[in-house]
Design an enzyme around this catalytic site. Sequence first.
Site, mmCIF file in Angstrom:
data_model
loop_
_atom_site.group_PDB
_atom_site.id
_atom_site.type_symbol
_atom_site.label_atom_id
_atom_site.label_comp_id
_atom_site.label_asym_id
_atom_site.label_seq_id
_atom_site.Cartn_x
_atom_site.Cartn_y
_atom_site.Cartn_z
ATOM 1 N N THR A 154 0.860 -1.182 0.000
ATOM 2 C CA THR A 154 0.000 0.000 0.000
ATOM 3 C C THR A 154 0.901 1.240 0.000
ATOM 4 O O THR A 154 2.086 1.162 -0.320
ATOM 5 C CB THR A 154 -0.978 -0.016 1.180
ATOM 6 O OG1 THR A 154 -1.904 1.082 1.055
ATOM 7 C CG2 THR A 154 -0.273 0.065 2.517
ATOM 8 N N ASN A 155 0.347 2.393 0.323
ATOM 9 C CA ASN A 155 1.135 3.626 0.390
ATOM 10 C C ASN A 155 0.606 4.503 1.509
ATOM 11 O O ASN A 155 -0.317 4.118 2.238
ATOM 12 C CB ASN A 155 1.127 4.356 -0.961
ATOM 13 C CG ASN A 155 -0.279 4.654 -1.438
ATOM 14 O OD1 ASN A 155 -1.017 5.409 -0.800
ATOM 15 N ND2 ASN A 155 -0.664 4.075 -2.567
ATOM 16 N N ARG A 156 1.176 5.694 1.649
ATOM 17 C CA ARG A 156 0.900 6.538 2.807
ATOM 18 C C ARG A 156 -0.287 7.490 2.616
ATOM 19 O O ARG A 156 -0.548 8.337 3.469
ATOM 20 C CB ARG A 156 2.140 7.363 3.157
ATOM 21 C CG ARG A 156 3.362 6.528 3.512
ATOM 22 C CD ARG A 156 4.560 7.417 3.822
ATOM 23 N NE ARG A 156 5.782 6.662 4.022
ATOM 24 C CZ ARG A 156 6.146 6.104 5.166
ATOM 25 N NH1 ARG A 156 5.355 6.220 6.225
ATOM 26 N NH2 ARG A 156 7.282 5.442 5.258
ATOM 27 N N ALA B 260 -4.289 7.542 -4.681
ATOM 28 C CA ALA B 260 -2.905 7.109 -4.882
ATOM 29 C C ALA B 260 -2.929 5.606 -5.123
ATOM 30 O O ALA B 260 -2.781 4.801 -4.202
ATOM 31 C CB ALA B 260 -2.057 7.459 -3.668
#
Length: 408
Positions: free
Chosen positions: A217-219, A284
């Site tokens: 995943t991402n932030r 995102a």
Amino acid sequence: MPRVGQGSDPPGNLSGRRILLGVTGSIAAYKSVSLLRRLVSLGADVTVVMTDAAKRFVGPLTFQTLSGHPVYDDPFDPREEILHLTLADAADAFLIAPATANTIAKLAAGAADDLLSALALSARCPVLLAPAMDAVMWEHRLVQRNLEALREAGVTIVPPETGALASGLVGPGRLASEQTMVAALEGCLGGGSWSRERVVVTAGPTSEPIDPVRTITNRSSGKMGYALAASARRRGAAVTLISGPTRLAPPLGVELVAVETAGEMRRAVLERVEKATLFIMAAAVADFRPRSPQPGKIKKGAAPLVLELVPTEDILTEVTGRCEGLFVVGFAAETDRVVERAAEKLKAKRLDLIVANDVSRPGIGFGADENEVTLIDRGGGVLAVPRLPKAAVADRILDRVDALRRSP
């Protein structure tokens, strides 16, 4: 009875609406006179409430004459009992324009030491603030913090414009235009300037499974996408928010479609975007996912673990290839050569507008409450938006969308 003025505006969806207009002690108070005339010409029934400081700039008699109603400034006015309750109960919307830094601070703190602030706390109708002040005051972190507290409490902020100020400087802080304030009122009351718009917004990260326990995943927090959905809804649009996993509550009046993976987001977008008039890809989306997610938990061992990753779906390119005439906004979260890379993405994906931001900078990256972006359009226009709360940045982005769609 509401009166229609002699201006060129026909009665619209403000016709018959009971509007409280609050005026505070700013040099921009003189613009409230013209705003009042505009609201009356649109068929609104307007009652004006003034602070003592406002009366130093414009006399109550001017507002009384144009509105056809008494002007109120005293919570102990003998003409009414429990005035702050009776006026608030009768209103369909309460617009404070201009709203000074002092008034904003009082309302954010829940203070009620005059009629206007007491009305704002008592109102069950939509409350809107149109700030006006010098650029230095507008950009002060305490003012922005107070505005954010008011947004969280459900108050609609009509952001000021950038232009010539009373101080002689040029910068943000100029009272929003009449058109913008009327549009905000219409949006809060239903049937605003975007009442025919169908907007699809994506937000947040995607989560690609490695096994039943772990993901890639991402932030991304989703805050920017949620702010855009809220701003479009305030303008009267029908809004669908397609969101990856976040901890955020969806804005009121917005349809939420929860997804996890890039594939799920792609399907949700393609199911809805063909009926949309505006698509904003703020999510995102993970660029890669594991080729073969494991059905069981991968056990930790001494040997290194090698994951084979494959690219995820390019949702933006697929949308622009399918939906002719749809206005498409993309985002470019970069760490270097930000504007250059965003311009390349704009061209490659055939976007109408791209929002570029430097996620490596402290305070404006993933998860932050503020953002600072550059807007690049397909005609080559570049507009820098200074560091502001994400709700204010969202308003600037949609203002730019409006301007681009109106241009020949």
